[in-house]
Design a protein around this motif. Sequence first.
Motif, PDB file in Angstrom:
ATOM      1  N   LEU A   1      15.399  -4.719 -20.414  1.00 18.86           N
ATOM      2  CA  LEU A   1      16.655  -4.524 -21.152  1.00 18.86           C
ATOM      3  C   LEU A   1      17.853  -5.021 -20.349  1.00 18.86           C
ATOM      4  O   LEU A   1      18.692  -5.761 -20.878  1.00 18.86           O
ATOM      5  CB  LEU A   1      16.856  -3.046 -21.505  1.00 18.86           C
ATOM      6  CG  LEU A   1      16.088  -2.519 -22.692  1.00 18.86           C
ATOM      7  CD1 LEU A   1      16.263  -1.003 -22.805  1.00 18.86           C
ATOM      8  CD2 LEU A   1      16.550  -3.189 -23.978  1.00 18.86           C
ATOM      9  N   VAL A   2      17.951  -4.615 -19.089  1.00 17.08           N
ATOM     10  CA  VAL A   2      19.121  -5.023 -18.308  1.00 17.08           C
ATOM     11  C   VAL A   2      19.113  -6.518 -18.004  1.00 17.08           C
ATOM     12  O   VAL A   2      20.171  -7.143 -17.947  1.00 17.08           O
ATOM     13  CB  VAL A   2      19.319  -4.160 -17.038  1.00 17.08           C
ATOM     14  CG1 VAL A   2      19.661  -2.720 -17.412  1.00 17.08           C
ATOM     15  CG2 VAL A   2      18.117  -4.199 -16.116  1.00 17.08           C
ATOM     16  N   ASP A   3      17.913  -7.092 -17.859  1.00 17.16           N
ATOM     17  CA  ASP A   3      17.830  -8.552 -17.718  1.00 17.16           C
ATOM     18  C   ASP A   3      18.321  -9.221 -19.000  1.00 17.16           C
ATOM     19  O   ASP A   3      19.053 -10.222 -18.960  1.00 17.16           O
ATOM     20  CB  ASP A   3      16.394  -8.997 -17.437  1.00 17.16           C
ATOM     21  CG  ASP A   3      15.928  -8.673 -16.026  1.00 17.16           C
ATOM     22  OD1 ASP A   3      16.773  -8.428 -15.144  1.00 17.16           O
ATOM     23  OD2 ASP A   3      14.692  -8.659 -15.808  1.00 17.16           O
ATOM     24  N   GLY A   4      17.923  -8.681 -20.135  1.00 15.81           N
ATOM     25  CA  GLY A   4      18.364  -9.206 -21.427  1.00 15.81           C
ATOM     26  C   GLY A   4      19.863  -9.109 -21.598  1.00 15.81           C
ATOM     27  O   GLY A   4      20.494 -10.024 -22.145  1.00 15.81           O
ATOM     28  N   ALA A   5      20.453  -8.017 -21.125  1.00 14.39           N
ATOM     29  CA  ALA A   5      21.905  -7.849 -21.248  1.00 14.39           C
ATOM     30  C   ALA A   5      22.646  -8.968 -20.513  1.00 14.39           C
ATOM     31  O   ALA A   5      23.619  -9.530 -21.033  1.00 14.39           O
ATOM     32  CB  ALA A   5      22.334  -6.478 -20.710  1.00 14.39           C
TER      33      ALA A   5
ATOM     34  N   PHE B   1      23.257  -1.820 -24.406  1.00 15.87           N
ATOM     35  CA  PHE B   1      23.980  -0.730 -23.752  1.00 15.87           C
ATOM     36  C   PHE B   1      24.028   0.522 -24.621  1.00 15.87           C
ATOM     37  O   PHE B   1      24.001   1.639 -24.104  1.00 15.87           O
ATOM     38  CB  PHE B   1      25.362  -1.187 -23.274  1.00 15.87           C
ATOM     39  CG  PHE B   1      25.256  -1.947 -21.989  1.00 15.87           C
ATOM     40  CD1 PHE B   1      25.108  -1.285 -20.784  1.00 15.87           C
ATOM     41  CD2 PHE B   1      25.218  -3.327 -21.995  1.00 15.87           C
ATOM     42  CE1 PHE B   1      24.943  -1.976 -19.598  1.00 15.87           C
ATOM     43  CE2 PHE B   1      25.048  -4.036 -20.819  1.00 15.87           C
ATOM     44  CZ  PHE B   1      24.916  -3.362 -19.615  1.00 15.87           C
ATOM     45  N   ILE B   2      24.042   0.350 -25.925  1.00 10.20           N
ATOM     46  CA  ILE B   2      23.954   1.513 -26.819  1.00 10.20           C
ATOM     47  C   ILE B   2      22.600   2.197 -26.627  1.00 10.20           C
ATOM     48  O   ILE B   2      22.523   3.433 -26.563  1.00 10.20           O
ATOM     49  CB  ILE B   2      24.200   1.097 -28.282  1.00 10.20           C
ATOM     50  CG1 ILE B   2      25.674   0.715 -28.464  1.00 10.20           C
ATOM     51  CG2 ILE B   2      23.789   2.207 -29.245  1.00 10.20           C
ATOM     52  CD1 ILE B   2      25.982   0.012 -29.774  1.00 10.20           C
ATOM     53  N   GLU B   3      21.540   1.411 -26.521  1.00  8.21           N
ATOM     54  CA  GLU B   3      20.215   1.977 -26.279  1.00  8.21           C
ATOM     55  C   GLU B   3      20.158   2.683 -24.927  1.00  8.21           C
ATOM     56  O   GLU B   3      19.597   3.776 -24.803  1.00  8.21           O
ATOM     57  CB  GLU B   3      19.149   0.871 -26.344  1.00  8.21           C
ATOM     58  CG  GLU B   3      17.746   1.360 -26.133  1.00  8.21           C
ATOM     59  CD  GLU B   3      17.231   2.284 -27.217  1.00  8.21           C
ATOM     60  OE1 GLU B   3      16.285   3.054 -26.933  1.00  8.21           O
ATOM     61  OE2 GLU B   3      17.749   2.264 -28.347  1.00  8.21           O
ATOM     62  N   LEU B   4      20.746   2.078 -23.915  1.00  8.78           N
ATOM     63  CA  LEU B   4      20.770   2.708 -22.597  1.00  8.78           C
ATOM     64  C   LEU B   4      21.533   4.035 -22.642  1.00  8.78           C
ATOM     65  O   LEU B   4      21.109   5.019 -22.023  1.00  8.78           O
ATOM     66  CB  LEU B   4      21.389   1.764 -21.561  1.00  8.78           C
ATOM     67  CG  LEU B   4      20.569   0.527 -21.218  1.00  8.78           C
ATOM     68  CD1 LEU B   4      21.377  -0.433 -20.350  1.00  8.78           C
ATOM     69  CD2 LEU B   4      19.256   0.894 -20.543  1.00  8.78           C
ATOM     70  N   MET B   5      22.635   4.069 -23.379  1.00 10.63           N
ATOM     71  CA  MET B   5      23.393   5.321 -23.519  1.00 10.63           C
ATOM     72  C   MET B   5      22.591   6.369 -24.280  1.00 10.63           C
ATOM     73  O   MET B   5      22.598   7.546 -23.922  1.00 10.63           O
ATOM     74  CB  MET B   5      24.737   5.068 -24.221  1.00 10.63           C
ATOM     75  CG  MET B   5      25.725   4.326 -23.360  1.00 10.63           C
ATOM     76  SD  MET B   5      27.389   4.209 -24.072  1.00 10.63           S
ATOM     77  CE  MET B   5      27.145   3.112 -25.437  1.00 10.63           C
ATOM     78  N   ALA B   6      21.901   5.944 -25.330  1.00 10.32           N
ATOM     79  CA  ALA B   6      21.137   6.878 -26.160  1.00 10.32           C
ATOM     80  C   ALA B   6      19.969   7.495 -25.402  1.00 10.32           C
ATOM     81  O   ALA B   6      19.587   8.637 -25.677  1.00 10.32           O
ATOM     82  CB  ALA B   6      20.639   6.167 -27.417  1.00 10.32           C
ATOM     83  N   THR B   7      19.421   6.756 -24.459  1.00 11.73           N
ATOM     84  CA  THR B   7      18.236   7.247 -23.751  1.00 11.73           C
ATOM     85  C   THR B   7      18.564   7.894 -22.407  1.00 11.73           C
ATOM     86  O   THR B   7      17.667   8.434 -21.760  1.00 11.73           O
ATOM     87  CB  THR B   7      17.228   6.107 -23.532  1.00 11.73           C
ATOM     88  OG1 THR B   7      17.857   5.051 -22.809  1.00 11.73           O
ATOM     89  CG2 THR B   7      16.700   5.589 -24.868  1.00 11.73           C
TER      90      THR B   7
ATOM     91  N   GLY C   1      24.340  10.632 -13.507  1.00 11.89           N
ATOM     92  CA  GLY C   1      24.122  10.284 -14.915  1.00 11.89           C
ATOM     93  C   GLY C   1      25.436  10.170 -15.673  1.00 11.89           C
ATOM     94  O   GLY C   1      25.609   9.278 -16.508  1.00 11.89           O
ATOM     95  N   LYS C   2      26.364  11.067 -15.368  1.00 12.21           N
ATOM     96  CA  LYS C   2      27.691  11.013 -15.998  1.00 12.21           C
ATOM     97  C   LYS C   2      28.427   9.745 -15.577  1.00 12.21           C
ATOM     98  O   LYS C   2      29.088   9.097 -16.386  1.00 12.21           O
ATOM     99  CB  LYS C   2      28.505  12.256 -15.660  1.00 12.21           C
ATOM    100  CG  LYS C   2      27.990  13.502 -16.339  1.00 12.21           C
ATOM    101  CD  LYS C   2      28.805  14.715 -15.985  1.00 12.21           C
ATOM    102  CE  LYS C   2      28.177  15.917 -16.689  1.00 12.21           C
ATOM    103  NZ  LYS C   2      28.526  17.168 -16.080  1.00 12.21           N
ATOM    104  N   GLN C   3      28.297   9.401 -14.309  1.00  9.56           N
ATOM    105  CA  GLN C   3      28.941   8.173 -13.823  1.00  9.56           C
ATOM    106  C   GLN C   3      28.324   6.942 -14.478  1.00  9.56           C
ATOM    107  O   GLN C   3      29.037   6.023 -14.878  1.00  9.56           O
ATOM    108  CB  GLN C   3      28.815   8.077 -12.301  1.00  9.56           C
ATOM    109  CG  GLN C   3      29.610   9.138 -11.572  1.00  9.56           C
ATOM    110  CD  GLN C   3      29.311   9.169 -10.092  1.00  9.56           C
ATOM    111  OE1 GLN C   3      28.314   8.618  -9.626  1.00  9.56           O
ATOM    112  NE2 GLN C   3      30.172   9.836  -9.336  1.00  9.56           N
ATOM    113  N   LEU C   4      27.017   6.954 -14.597  1.00  8.43           N
ATOM    114  CA  LEU C   4      26.331   5.837 -15.223  1.00  8.43           C
ATOM    115  C   LEU C   4      26.726   5.718 -16.700  1.00  8.43           C
ATOM    116  O   LEU C   4      26.973   4.621 -17.197  1.00  8.43           O
ATOM    117  CB  LEU C   4      24.817   6.000 -15.076  1.00  8.43           C
ATOM    118  CG  LEU C   4      23.951   4.824 -15.502  1.00  8.43           C
ATOM    119  CD1 LEU C   4      24.341   3.545 -14.756  1.00  8.43           C
ATOM    120  CD2 LEU C   4      22.481   5.154 -15.252  1.00  8.43           C
ATOM    121  N   MET C   5      26.813   6.851 -17.375  1.00  5.85           N
ATOM    122  CA  MET C   5      27.240   6.846 -18.776  1.00  5.85           C
ATOM    123  C   MET C   5      28.640   6.254 -18.890  1.00  5.85           C
ATOM    124  O   MET C   5      28.915   5.475 -19.812  1.00  5.85           O
ATOM    125  CB  MET C   5      27.208   8.257 -19.362  1.00  5.85           C
ATOM    126  CG  MET C   5      27.610   8.308 -20.825  1.00  5.85           C
ATOM    127  SD  MET C   5      26.481   7.436 -21.943  1.00  5.85           S
ATOM    128  CE  MET C   5      25.182   8.653 -22.108  1.00  5.85           C
TER     129      MET C   5
END
Length: 128
Positions: A27-31, A61-67, A77-81
């Motif tokens: 996913l992050v490579d795709g981004a 990034f929406i998927e990353l936020m959702a998961t 996790g809060k910082q990453l969000m």
Amino acid sequence: MYASNAYNAYKNNSVNYASKEQLLLMLVDGAVKFSKIGRQAILEKDVKKAHENIVKTQDIFIELMATLDINQAGPWGKQLMSVYEFINYNLVQVNLKKDIKKLDELIPVIEEVRDTWHEAYKLSKREV
């Protein structure tokens, strides 16, 4: 034709049999890939292609936020969000205005997210 089918079968299998960690890396490579394709499309004045690829990046990034389970992840996790939200918000702005300057500022942030996850993956494999 056969090579194309073989490649698609390989691609499907790599996704279907990948671990959660490997899927995250894909996913992050795709981004990074889609944001750069979107950038090139903006330069080429290909609005449709730019839009499609910026939306693909947003979707990642929406998927990353959702998961991301903030409760489980704790403070990091809060910082990453916050980073994910920052990227997503700015991708919306880039897409609305096809703002190459803003995208040029954002791509290194997206690359940093990718690099961080790749490094975390390497470190997790060393501990096993």
